[in-house]
Design a protein around this motif. Structure first.
Motif, PDB file in Angstrom:
ATOM      1  N   PHE A 148       9.912  -7.429   1.829  1.00 55.40           N
ATOM      2  CA  PHE A 148      11.052  -6.742   1.227  1.00 55.40           C
ATOM      3  C   PHE A 148      11.816  -7.674   0.287  1.00 55.40           C
ATOM      4  O   PHE A 148      12.202  -7.276  -0.817  1.00 55.40           O
ATOM      5  N   ASN A 149      12.051  -8.923   0.719  1.00 54.93           N
ATOM      6  CA  ASN A 149      12.772  -9.896  -0.120  1.00 54.93           C
ATOM      7  C   ASN A 149      12.101 -10.049  -1.479  1.00 54.93           C
ATOM      8  O   ASN A 149      12.758 -10.017  -2.517  1.00 54.93           O
ATOM      9  N   LEU A 150      10.784 -10.218  -1.453  1.00 56.19           N
ATOM     10  CA  LEU A 150      10.060 -10.411  -2.713  1.00 56.19           C
ATOM     11  C   LEU A 150      10.140  -9.148  -3.580  1.00 56.19           C
ATOM     12  O   LEU A 150      10.453  -9.216  -4.773  1.00 56.19           O
ATOM     13  N   ALA A 151       9.862  -7.990  -2.954  1.00 56.69           N
ATOM     14  CA  ALA A 151       9.875  -6.736  -3.713  1.00 56.69           C
ATOM     15  C   ALA A 151      11.261  -6.477  -4.307  1.00 56.69           C
ATOM     16  O   ALA A 151      11.393  -6.054  -5.458  1.00 56.69           O
ATOM     17  N   PHE A 152      12.290  -6.776  -3.533  1.00 53.23           N
ATOM     18  CA  PHE A 152      13.671  -6.562  -4.003  1.00 53.23           C
ATOM     19  C   PHE A 152      13.957  -7.440  -5.213  1.00 53.23           C
ATOM     20  O   PHE A 152      14.569  -7.007  -6.189  1.00 53.23           O
ATOM     21  N   ASP A 191      13.501   1.164  -4.088  1.00 50.80           N
ATOM     22  CA  ASP A 191      12.207   0.851  -4.720  1.00 50.80           C
ATOM     23  C   ASP A 191      11.484  -0.228  -3.928  1.00 50.80           C
ATOM     24  O   ASP A 191      10.259  -0.169  -3.744  1.00 50.80           O
ATOM     25  N   ALA A 192      12.251  -1.211  -3.459  1.00 49.65           N
ATOM     26  CA  ALA A 192      11.642  -2.308  -2.690  1.00 49.65           C
ATOM     27  C   ALA A 192      11.047  -1.768  -1.380  1.00 49.65           C
ATOM     28  O   ALA A 192       9.946  -2.176  -0.983  1.00 49.65           O
ATOM     29  N   LYS A 193      11.746  -0.825  -0.762  1.00 51.86           N
ATOM     30  CA  LYS A 193      11.222  -0.228   0.485  1.00 51.86           C
ATOM     31  C   LYS A 193       9.914   0.533   0.217  1.00 51.86           C
ATOM     32  O   LYS A 193       8.970   0.453   0.998  1.00 51.86           O
ATOM     33  N   ASP A 194       9.896   1.278  -0.891  1.00 52.85           N
ATOM     34  CA  ASP A 194       8.664   2.000  -1.263  1.00 52.85           C
ATOM     35  C   ASP A 194       7.503   1.019  -1.427  1.00 52.85           C
ATOM     36  O   ASP A 194       6.383   1.278  -0.985  1.00 52.85           O
ATOM     37  N   VAL A 195       7.813  -0.103  -2.086  1.00 52.01           N
ATOM     38  CA  VAL A 195       6.769  -1.107  -2.331  1.00 52.01           C
ATOM     39  C   VAL A 195       6.287  -1.708  -1.010  1.00 52.01           C
ATOM     40  O   VAL A 195       5.083  -1.892  -0.805  1.00 52.01           O
ATOM     41  N   VAL A 196       7.220  -1.982  -0.102  1.00 49.52           N
ATOM     42  CA  VAL A 196       6.839  -2.552   1.208  1.00 49.52           C
ATOM     43  C   VAL A 196       5.916  -1.563   1.930  1.00 49.52           C
ATOM     44  O   VAL A 196       4.868  -1.945   2.478  1.00 49.52           O
ATOM     45  N   GLN A 197       6.304  -0.303   1.902  1.00 45.10           N
ATOM     46  CA  GLN A 197       5.504   0.743   2.565  1.00 45.10           C
ATOM     47  C   GLN A 197       4.087   0.802   1.971  1.00 45.10           C
ATOM     48  O   GLN A 197       3.093   0.723   2.703  1.00 45.10           O
ATOM     49  N   ASP A 198       4.023   0.891   0.646  1.00 42.45           N
ATOM     50  CA  ASP A 198       2.709   0.964  -0.020  1.00 42.45           C
ATOM     51  C   ASP A 198       1.883  -0.296   0.246  1.00 42.45           C
ATOM     52  O   ASP A 198       0.667  -0.227   0.451  1.00 42.45           O
ATOM     53  N   SER A 199       2.577  -1.438   0.232  1.00 44.10           N
ATOM     54  CA  SER A 199       1.861  -2.707   0.424  1.00 44.10           C
ATOM     55  C   SER A 199       1.254  -2.780   1.823  1.00 44.10           C
ATOM     56  O   SER A 199       0.093  -3.195   1.978  1.00 44.10           O
ATOM     57  N   PHE A 200       2.015  -2.391   2.847  1.00 43.59           N
ATOM     58  CA  PHE A 200       1.472  -2.485   4.206  1.00 43.59           C
ATOM     59  C   PHE A 200       0.331  -1.481   4.431  1.00 43.59           C
ATOM     60  O   PHE A 200      -0.571  -1.751   5.219  1.00 43.59           O
ATOM     61  N   ILE A 201       0.379  -0.374   3.724  1.00 39.74           N
ATOM     62  CA  ILE A 201      -0.756   0.561   3.822  1.00 39.74           C
ATOM     63  C   ILE A 201      -1.996  -0.079   3.199  1.00 39.74           C
ATOM     64  O   ILE A 201      -3.097  -0.012   3.760  1.00 39.74           O
ATOM     65  N   LYS A 202      -1.801  -0.737   2.054  1.00 38.43           N
ATOM     66  CA  LYS A 202      -2.928  -1.447   1.420  1.00 38.43           C
ATOM     67  C   LYS A 202      -3.436  -2.550   2.344  1.00 38.43           C
ATOM     68  O   LYS A 202      -4.643  -2.783   2.445  1.00 38.43           O
ATOM     69  N   ILE A 203      -2.492  -3.237   2.993  1.00 36.54           N
ATOM     70  CA  ILE A 203      -2.884  -4.326   3.906  1.00 36.54           C
ATOM     71  C   ILE A 203      -3.713  -3.763   5.058  1.00 36.54           C
ATOM     72  O   ILE A 203      -4.746  -4.322   5.433  1.00 36.54           O
ATOM     73  N   TRP A 204      -3.280  -2.626   5.609  1.00 36.41           N
ATOM     74  CA  TRP A 204      -4.019  -1.995   6.719  1.00 36.41           C
ATOM     75  C   TRP A 204      -5.439  -1.606   6.284  1.00 36.41           C
ATOM     76  O   TRP A 204      -6.412  -1.837   6.995  1.00 36.41           O
ATOM     77  N   ILE A 205      -5.527  -1.037   5.092  1.00 39.50           N
ATOM     78  CA  ILE A 205      -6.847  -0.599   4.592  1.00 39.50           C
ATOM     79  C   ILE A 205      -7.766  -1.799   4.358  1.00 39.50           C
ATOM     80  O   ILE A 205      -8.964  -1.748   4.632  1.00 39.50           O
ATOM     81  N   ASN A 206      -7.190  -2.896   3.881  1.00 43.73           N
ATOM     82  CA  ASN A 206      -8.024  -4.045   3.473  1.00 43.73           C
ATOM     83  C   ASN A 206      -8.038  -5.213   4.447  1.00 43.73           C
ATOM     84  O   ASN A 206      -8.650  -6.236   4.151  1.00 43.73           O
TER      85      ASN A 206
END
Lengths: 188, 207
Positions: free
Chosen positions: A32-36, A44-59
């Motif tokens: 979140f700190n980085l995205a913010f 927007d930062a929360k959206d990015v964190v959410q999307d990022s962790f989904i990508k992390i889970w997939i990969n």
């Protein structure tokens, strides 16, 4: 602690959702700190964190356990944040007076000098948004996020010299900008 | 010591806490107003940046964010979208390969076509030089003295292989020029003969 984290990562790689939840709990603050700092905005930062962790889970099954998890995570978060920023065409005007007050607050070291998310986002945006993209990212990662130079090199695929040069130029621009704000503050 | 070098040292000293100022630098700053101002300006900027770095943004309802992420992971939609993503990735690679192949084929075709066109244009616009023209003319007169241009063309076409058709076209042109030249020469000879005959007839008449 590191062994514990490694064990959680290994379990998450094997598809354990509970272990992955622990990872999210532990690392979402850093993400979140980085995205913010890239996007200057909480939602927007929360959206990015959410999307990022989904990508992390997939990969996560492709994650190389030999490298630090944070570096891998930061790379995903940063790329997602940059993509998000490209899709946003938000124009937020921050008044000069407001910025001067916020800078005065940020310069003081007392406990009452805290800025809320919106104010913090406004200051970072005001001083960093006009930097060229590379310089802005190097500045955010190196000076605001306080990451090691070698990590910044890896995240941005830049050489050591390039990171140093971009950081030098970014600091010069910011120094001049802050100097001009300082003069305005003195005139008030 | 130059101010520019001192500024670099100031920059390094202000942002890197492990660097200590050297004597030379301290001495220079003590006697140089510009460098003193630069040092203050750098220190102020560094302080603001350091405070900005310490002022971390706060996630409101962090647990909610974790739950939202976990809910999305549990959703079957994610699996579908994951498969869709893979399908799209494969489709994208296929489209890229197809477009590269089409580009190569069409650019190759276009190259061949343009090359042929240029050769044809070059051959058709080429003017035979005197030596070539004379050679063809001589040949033509030797072998086909009584035949017309059409005969020369068909004979040359029979003799020239298909791969040399481009050259053949220029030969035809040269032959064309040669025939015209030959006709012109024949006309001149004929005119001269008739005028000589007329002159001699008139002379005999007068005589």
């Amino acid at each position: 602690m590191q062994n514990h984290i490694n064990s959680i990562i290994q379990q998450a790689k094997e598809g354990n959702k509970s272990a992955f939840k622990n990872l999210v709990d532990h690392y979402q603050k850093y993400a979140f700190n980085l995205a913010f700092r890239v996007l200057y905005n909480e939602e927007d930062a929360k959206d990015v964190v959410q999307d990022s962790f989904i990508k992390i889970w997939i990969n996560i099954k492709h994650f190389n356990s030999g490298m630090p998890f944070t570096t891998w995570m930061y790379k995903i978060v940063m790329n997602t944040a940059i993509d998000k920023q490209k899709s946003l065409k938000r124009f937020e005007w921050v008044k000069e007076d407001e910025i001067l007050n916020l800078l005065t607050t940020i310069e003081c070291d007392g406990p009452d000098c805290r800025l809320d998310n919106e104010q913090l986002g406004s200051v970072i945006k005001k001083i960093a948004d006009e930097l060229p993209e590379k310089q802005r990212l190097v500045f955010i990662l190196r000076d605001l996020q306080d990451l090691e130079s070698s990590v910044v090199e890896e995240l941005l695929d830049l050489s050591e010299t390039s990171v140093k040069a971009n950081l030098y130029h970014a600091r010069q621009v910011l120094r001049k900008k802050l100097e001009s704000y300082g003069e305005q503050q003195r005139r008030r | 010591m130059e101010c520019r070098l001192v500024e670099e040292k100031i920059e390094a000293f202000v942002y890197d806490k492990t660097i200590r100022p050297d004597e030379e630098m301290i001495e220079h700053i003590a006697g140089c107003t510009a460098c003193k101002t630069y040092l203050k300006s750098c220190q102020r900027a560094q302080k603001i940046i350091a405070n900005l770095s310490r002022a971390e943004p706060v996630i409101t309802f962090p647990q909610q964010l974790t739950n939202d992420i976990m809910a999305l992971i549990d959703e079957p939609v994610l699996k579908t979208s994951h498969h869709q993503t893979r399908f799209l990735a494969v489709a994208r690679k296929f489209l890229v390969a197809a477009s590269v192949a089409l580009f190569i084929v069409f650019s190759g075709e276009q190259y061949i076509f343009v090359d042929k066109l240029m050769k044809l244009e070059k051959n058709l616009t080429a003017t035979p030089n005197n030596k070539q023209g004379a050679g063809v003319y001589k040949k033509m007169i030797s072998y086909y003295p009584e035949k017309g241009l059409q005969m020369v063309k068909s004979e040359l076409a029979r003799q020239v292989p298909e791969s040399k058709q481009m050259d053949f076209k220029s030969l035809i042109m040269m032959a064309g020029y040669s025939v015209l030249a030959g006709e012109e020469l024949a006309n001149q000879v004929k005119n001269q003969t008739s005028s000589k005959q007329n002159l001699s007839g008139e002379m005999i008449k007068h005589h």
